[in-house]
Design a protein around this motif. Structure first.
Motif, PDB file in Angstrom:
ATOM      1  N   ALA A  89       0.849  -1.199   0.000  1.00  0.00           N
ATOM      2  CA  ALA A  89       0.000   0.000   0.000  1.00  0.00           C
ATOM      3  C   ALA A  89       0.882   1.245   0.000  1.00  0.00           C
ATOM      4  O   ALA A  89       0.614   2.210  -0.725  1.00  0.00           O
ATOM      5  CB  ALA A  89      -0.920  -0.001   1.213  1.00  0.00           C
ATOM      6  N   ALA A  90       1.958   1.211   0.793  1.00  0.00           N
ATOM      7  CA  ALA A  90       2.867   2.358   0.841  1.00  0.00           C
ATOM      8  C   ALA A  90       3.507   2.591  -0.520  1.00  0.00           C
ATOM      9  O   ALA A  90       3.700   3.732  -0.941  1.00  0.00           O
ATOM     10  CB  ALA A  90       3.938   2.135   1.905  1.00  0.00           C
ATOM     11  N   LEU A  91       3.818   1.490  -1.214  1.00  0.00           N
ATOM     12  CA  LEU A  91       4.426   1.632  -2.539  1.00  0.00           C
ATOM     13  C   LEU A  91       3.461   2.317  -3.500  1.00  0.00           C
ATOM     14  O   LEU A  91       3.831   3.229  -4.239  1.00  0.00           O
ATOM     15  CB  LEU A  91       4.827   0.252  -3.077  1.00  0.00           C
ATOM     16  N   ILE A  92       2.201   1.890  -3.459  1.00  0.00           N
ATOM     17  CA  ILE A  92       1.204   2.465  -4.365  1.00  0.00           C
ATOM     18  C   ILE A  92       1.000   3.953  -4.042  1.00  0.00           C
ATOM     19  O   ILE A  92       1.087   4.816  -4.927  1.00  0.00           O
ATOM     20  CB  ILE A  92      -0.139   1.712  -4.247  1.00  0.00           C
ATOM     21  N   ILE A  93       0.767   4.234  -2.760  1.00  0.00           N
ATOM     22  CA  ILE A  93       0.523   5.628  -2.382  1.00  0.00           C
ATOM     23  C   ILE A  93       1.777   6.467  -2.626  1.00  0.00           C
ATOM     24  O   ILE A  93       1.710   7.596  -3.113  1.00  0.00           O
ATOM     25  CB  ILE A  93       0.080   5.713  -0.907  1.00  0.00           C
ATOM     26  N   GLY A  94       2.930   5.881  -2.322  1.00  0.00           N
ATOM     27  CA  GLY A  94       4.191   6.596  -2.559  1.00  0.00           C
ATOM     28  C   GLY A  94       4.360   6.953  -4.027  1.00  0.00           C
ATOM     29  O   GLY A  94       4.769   8.064  -4.363  1.00  0.00           O
ATOM     30  N   SER A  95       4.022   6.010  -4.929  1.00  0.00           N
ATOM     31  CA  SER A  95       4.179   6.310  -6.357  1.00  0.00           C
ATOM     32  C   SER A  95       3.195   7.374  -6.811  1.00  0.00           C
ATOM     33  O   SER A  95       3.534   8.245  -7.607  1.00  0.00           O
ATOM     34  CB  SER A  95       3.960   5.056  -7.206  1.00  0.00           C
ATOM     35  N   LEU A  96       1.963   7.292  -6.295  1.00  0.00           N
ATOM     36  CA  LEU A  96       0.960   8.271  -6.718  1.00  0.00           C
ATOM     37  C   LEU A  96       1.316   9.678  -6.232  1.00  0.00           C
ATOM     38  O   LEU A  96       0.961  10.668  -6.865  1.00  0.00           O
ATOM     39  CB  LEU A  96      -0.424   7.878  -6.180  1.00  0.00           C
ATOM     40  N   ILE A 117      20.019   9.041   1.667  1.00  0.00           N
ATOM     41  CA  ILE A 117      18.627   9.332   2.012  1.00  0.00           C
ATOM     42  C   ILE A 117      18.523  10.709   2.667  1.00  0.00           C
ATOM     43  O   ILE A 117      17.608  11.482   2.370  1.00  0.00           O
ATOM     44  CB  ILE A 117      18.056   8.203   2.897  1.00  0.00           C
ATOM     45  N   ARG A 118      19.474  11.060   3.523  1.00  0.00           N
ATOM     46  CA  ARG A 118      19.446  12.397   4.105  1.00  0.00           C
ATOM     47  C   ARG A 118      19.621  13.471   3.036  1.00  0.00           C
ATOM     48  O   ARG A 118      19.041  14.548   3.115  1.00  0.00           O
ATOM     49  CB  ARG A 118      20.509  12.548   5.190  1.00  0.00           C
ATOM     50  N   MET A 119      20.433  13.163   2.024  1.00  0.00           N
ATOM     51  CA  MET A 119      20.618  14.129   0.934  1.00  0.00           C
ATOM     52  C   MET A 119      19.311  14.331   0.169  1.00  0.00           C
ATOM     53  O   MET A 119      18.934  15.454  -0.135  1.00  0.00           O
ATOM     54  CB  MET A 119      21.676  13.619  -0.042  1.00  0.00           C
ATOM     55  N   VAL A 120      18.646  13.204  -0.133  1.00  0.00           N
ATOM     56  CA  VAL A 120      17.363  13.288  -0.835  1.00  0.00           C
ATOM     57  C   VAL A 120      16.395  14.130  -0.010  1.00  0.00           C
ATOM     58  O   VAL A 120      15.642  14.942  -0.532  1.00  0.00           O
ATOM     59  CB  VAL A 120      16.783  11.873  -1.086  1.00  0.00           C
ATOM     60  N   GLY A 121      16.441  13.951   1.313  1.00  0.00           N
ATOM     61  CA  GLY A 121      15.530  14.690   2.180  1.00  0.00           C
ATOM     62  C   GLY A 121      15.839  16.169   2.241  1.00  0.00           C
ATOM     63  O   GLY A 121      14.925  16.993   2.202  1.00  0.00           O
ATOM     64  N   LEU A 177      10.954   6.094  -2.735  1.00  0.00           N
ATOM     65  CA  LEU A 177      10.032   4.954  -2.627  1.00  0.00           C
ATOM     66  C   LEU A 177      10.557   3.909  -1.650  1.00  0.00           C
ATOM     67  O   LEU A 177       9.801   3.325  -0.880  1.00  0.00           O
ATOM     68  CB  LEU A 177       9.809   4.325  -4.009  1.00  0.00           C
ATOM     69  N   LEU A 178      11.862   3.697  -1.679  1.00  0.00           N
ATOM     70  CA  LEU A 178      12.464   2.733  -0.764  1.00  0.00           C
ATOM     71  C   LEU A 178      12.133   3.109   0.677  1.00  0.00           C
ATOM     72  O   LEU A 178      11.669   2.282   1.471  1.00  0.00           O
ATOM     73  CB  LEU A 178      13.981   2.705  -0.971  1.00  0.00           C
ATOM     74  N   ALA A 179      12.369   4.378   1.001  1.00  0.00           N
ATOM     75  CA  ALA A 179      12.109   4.839   2.369  1.00  0.00           C
ATOM     76  C   ALA A 179      10.619   4.750   2.684  1.00  0.00           C
ATOM     77  O   ALA A 179      10.232   4.332   3.787  1.00  0.00           O
ATOM     78  CB  ALA A 179      12.608   6.267   2.533  1.00  0.00           C
ATOM     79  N   THR A 180       9.773   5.122   1.714  1.00  0.00           N
ATOM     80  CA  THR A 180       8.328   5.098   1.948  1.00  0.00           C
ATOM     81  C   THR A 180       7.839   3.681   2.240  1.00  0.00           C
ATOM     82  O   THR A 180       7.060   3.448   3.158  1.00  0.00           O
ATOM     83  CB  THR A 180       7.595   5.635   0.705  1.00  0.00           C
TER      84      THR A 180
END
Lengths: 297, 237, 309
Positions: free
Chosen positions: A71-78, A167-171, A189-192
């Motif tokens: 579910a997180a993957l789907i919502i994350g992608s949307l 990941i901190r850089m992306v953030g 997406l990985l983090a989500t």
């Protein structure tokens, strides 16, 4: 340990999962009002599997986490294109859709002459796996904390590795990260998904600890609380959210002085704290200083 | 007219100004040159009351202004044209001008309307675009608007921060011609610029700022032009 | 003939739902205006907006229950209570916290929300209390349609307030300053505008708007619970996001759309889907059109900023 202490400590452990989940999203630079959805998905899926279909707990939990992660993957992608308040409100909408959806789920089967299963707003009781398998509350608390330590170990390991830096850089600056050749979409997406799995894990534990769940447990208040825990404790390290949880559930629950005024005390405490420490108690700067101090001594 | 005496300003832990002393005389264009990070913008912000000086004095017409808030500094007669223009993007050109006259628009509506007309005479392109959203103007037009907006507070000195940044060379020529014109009408100007060539062509006096300190002051021509440009871009190491 | 009559009856239902939706939606629109103004000047989210109105309304109800206050007194006390609470929230969660710490402010406003809830419960420990009805009641028939008097008052007051807010924003110096701060608080500062003063005044303005909207909604429902705070915050947020942030017409349109969606789904699909539909529409709107229905959203503004640099 008295039953009361065991239940408070177990509660802290389970809420820590969703607090960590919200914290991971804060680290990738997004505010989520919706992590309670994954917590709820984990709780309902694993509850249905053990109580209605008689699955073993570990397998039910694995599937609960898998569904929450998907579910997180789907919502994350949307919601990839969204950020800031747009992301926050989109996640809120999703979580409320899940909660309101669960309110109209009525699936019950007869087991030993009793109806078991989610019954909309009436909730979903008789998730009796720990009784049927003679697991004491203390043992279950141990299970919770073993899993929590496992999750923390992963988070600490990530934090120290290149992955954590990325990941901190992306953030902190997705555009800059992109310019550095980092696949921002992938790491986001990985983090989500990881955040979704952790919340699902917490939820599946919660369902079996409480033996009764209802959709309104997973309302937005739970989500905003878990978000607040990370910010109170600090965004510099995964210990931060745990401090937040400890402060709210542990400290204030423990100190009976605030009986009846607990939220006034807690709210005031948090508001004042944030004035002086806007990124929480253990923010990045303090974590850095503590690490240096530890290395020297 | 404006004198800055031994000013120290920090950004958090970083010291940006280490005792800057300079002065701008009435009716002149004073230029401030220096490499990136030398503290030019910090100095502008300190004069404008947006940053606080830890030590030192800033006097405007003999009056101490280093303790005044940004709003009071504008009222004292100092207007800032910020770097990158910073127009109000979804407000119309005319509303931008009105906002520039914020400190007096309530008391002197008629005067503000007169001044808007005067700005339209000076910058006809703004008149053509008076109803247009400021964010849709070209870079040069936005710079004109930012300048006109600053003039709307009826300042006696104009602080201009990098007016040439991000503009095509031809447009930069236009902007500097306007700066000359505004100055010819008697406006005192303190100009921060990276484009040393352009700056020296309009300056009456210039300062070189390096590492938060003034390392040279004089009139254009007093220092070899190449040397000025080299130090303005690279500093002395 | 029978088919035609049936069709006509269906049309009447549909239009009647739209009318009801617009009436409720008008109040949602006011709430959304409150959110949009505050978000505009601060670029920070005030989650305590709804709870401040809830607490104001609890003061009003308290006065009604213990002092037997008249409807207009309840209105005045509700507004005053909302304004005082609003000022408290502004000082503690926004003024005292660094301007760039947006998440800290939001979480702080959530922490204060918990406080306000508890204050309301301490003041009136029961969960549900009656809220006095308006000066008017009953309703009007327009052909086959029926309009409740409370709804009509809500609509009229909303129209008046929107006109007033528009005049305030576009015809006064305060409005000019407020818009300037919303566009760029840095540039506004260079013009001699004091952003924290404008923010403070904006909070008072928004609390006034919120107090009125809260009164209208509660006097229509004639009851109040502590959950009203949560309800207001989310209705306001949804309406604002639907319409697109940063625009007053957007806020109103978002409110009306939300009101109509809710009444239609409630009528055709039942109560269970009323709230659900709003979230589904909002989620789809955000995913498909992040700038909101009426697009002067942040996304577009950022676009504009990029083109400029």
């Amino acid at each position: 340990m008295s039953d009361y202490v065991v239940s408070v400590v177990s509660n802290m452990g389970m809420i820590a999962f969703i607090a960590l989940s919200a914290y991971i999203l804060l680290v990738i630079g997004e505010i989520s009002f919706g992590q309670q959805a994954y917590f709820g998905i984990g709780a309902y899926i694993s509850g249905v599997l053990t109580a209605m279909w008689g699955w073993p707990l570990w397998l039910a939990m694995v599937l609960g986490c898998a569904v929450a992660g998907s579910a997180a993957l789907i919502i994350g992608s949307l919601t990839l294109r969204l950020s800031g308040i747009y992301f926050a409100i989109a996640t809120l909408s999703f979580a409320e859709m899940i909660r309101l959806g669960l309110l109209s789920v009525h699936v019950q089967v007869e087991i030993d002459g009793e109806l078991v299963g989610p019954e909309g707003a009436e909730g979903f009781g008789d998730i009796r796996w720990i009784f049927e398998n003679d697991v004491t509350p203390f043992e279950f608390m141990t299970v919770i904390y073993v899993l929590l330590v496992g999750v923390l170990t992963i988070l600490f390991w990530v934090e120290r590795s290149r992955l954590g830096t990325v990941i901190r850089m992306v953030g902190s600056d997705p555009l800059l990260a992109q310019a550095q050749g980092i696949d921002v979409v992938f790491y986001r997406l990985l983090a989500t998904v990881f955040a979704g799995i952790i919340a699902g894990l917490g939820g599946s534990l919660y369902a079996h600890f409480a033996t009764y769940i209802e959709p309104n447990v997973f309302n937005v208040m739970l989500g905003v609380h878990s978000l607040a825990y990370g910010l109170i404790g600090g965004l510099g390290t995964a210990v931060g959210p745990l401090i937040g949880v400890g402060l709210d559930i542990g400290f204030l629950e423990g100190v009976r002085v605030f009986q009846g005024y607990r939220m006034i005390a807690f709210g005031g405490l948090v508001a004042v704290l944030l004035i002086f420490m806007p990124r929480g108690i253990l923010d990045e700067e303090r974590v850095h200083r503590i690490k240096r101090w530890l290395e020297r001594s | 007219m404006l004198t800055v005496g031994d000013v120290f300003t920090s950004y958090g832990m970083i010291k940006a100004l280490n005792g800057v002393t300079l002065s701008a005389s009435e009716g002149e264009i004073t230029c401030l040159l220096g490499p990136n990070g030398a503290g030019k913008t910090t100095l502008m912000f300190t004069i404008a009351g947006i940053l606080r000086a830890q030590a030192g004095s800033i006097k405007f017409d003999g009056q101490s202004i280093e303790r005044l808030s940004a709003a009071k500094v504008v009222e004292a007669g100092i207007a800032l044209v910020p770097e990158n223009r910073l127009v109000f993007p979804t407000m119309s050109v005319e509303e931008n001008l009105e906002a520039g006259a914020f400190i007096r628009v309530a008391k002197d509506r008629a005067g503000v309307d007169d001044d808007i007309e005067r700005m339209y005479m000076r910058f006809p392109v703004l008149k053509e675009r008076r109803e247009q959203m400021a964010g849709t103007l070209s870079g040069g037009e936005q710079q004109m608007l930012a300048l006109a907006r600053a003039l709307m507070s009826r300042p006696r000195i104009l602080l201009m921060d990098e007016p040439s940044v991000g503009l095509a060379p031809l447009i930069v020529e236009d902007i500097f011609q306007i700066i000359r014109d505004v100055n010819a009408d008697g406006m005192t100007i303190l100009l921060v610029e990276q484009n040393a060539n352009m700056a020296l062509s309009v300056a009456d006096k210039f300062y070189l700022l390096e590492h938060g300190r003034v390392t040279f002051e004089g009139a254009p021509g007093e220092l070899e032009q190449d040397e000025v440009i080299r130090r303005a871009y690279l500093g002395t190491e | 003939m029978a088919i035609e009559r049936e069709l006509f009856a269906k049309m009447v239902d549909f239009v009647q739902n739209c009318i009801d939706g617009i009436m409720i939606g008008a109040a949602y629109g006011l709430l959304a205006i409150g959110f949009t103004i505050i978000f505009g000047v601060m670029r920070r989210l005030n989650l305590s907006f709804g709870p401040s109105i809830m607490l104001g309304a609890f003061f009003g109800t308290w006065a009604f229950l213990t002092l037997n206050a008249a409807p207009w007194m309840v209105l005045a006390i509700t507004i005053a209570g909302t304004v005082i609470t609003g000022i408290y929230v502004e000082r503690l969660c926004f003024w005292a916290i660094r301007r760039d710490a947006t998440i800290a402010s939001m979480v702080s406003s959530f922490a204060i929300w918990m406080q306000l809830d508890e204050v309301a419960i301490l003041m009136l420990p029961g969960r549900t209390y009656p809220f006095p009805e308006m000066f008017v009641s009953g309703g009007l028939n327009f052909g086959p349609f029926f309009v409740r008097a409370e709804h009509l008052v809500t609509l009229l007051v909303t129209i008046l307030m929107v006109v007033g807010i528009r005049l305030l924003l576009y015809r006064t110096t305060f409005g000019l300053a407020l818009r300037a701060v919303s566009e760029s608080s840095d540039a506004a500062k260079y013009m001699g505008i004091n952003p924290s003063r404008i923010t403070f005044l904006a909070f008072i303005l928004v609390s006034l708007i919120g107090g009125v909207a809260g009164y209208l909604l509660l006097a229509t429902d004639q009851q109040v619970t502590p959950y009203f705070g949560l309800w207001v915050t989310f209705k306001g947020l949804i309406a604002m996001m639907l319409g697109g942030m940063g625009s007053i017409p957007g806020a109103i349109i978002g409110g009306l759309v939300l009101g109509i969606i809710e009444t239609q789904t409630q009528w055709y699909l039942g109560n269970a889907f009323k709230d659900m539909s709003a979230y589904v529409v909002l989620f789809l709107a955000l995913v498909l059109r992040p700038g909101g229905l009426l697009g002067q959203g942040i996304a577009e503004r950022q676009d504009l900023a990029f083109r400029r640099v």
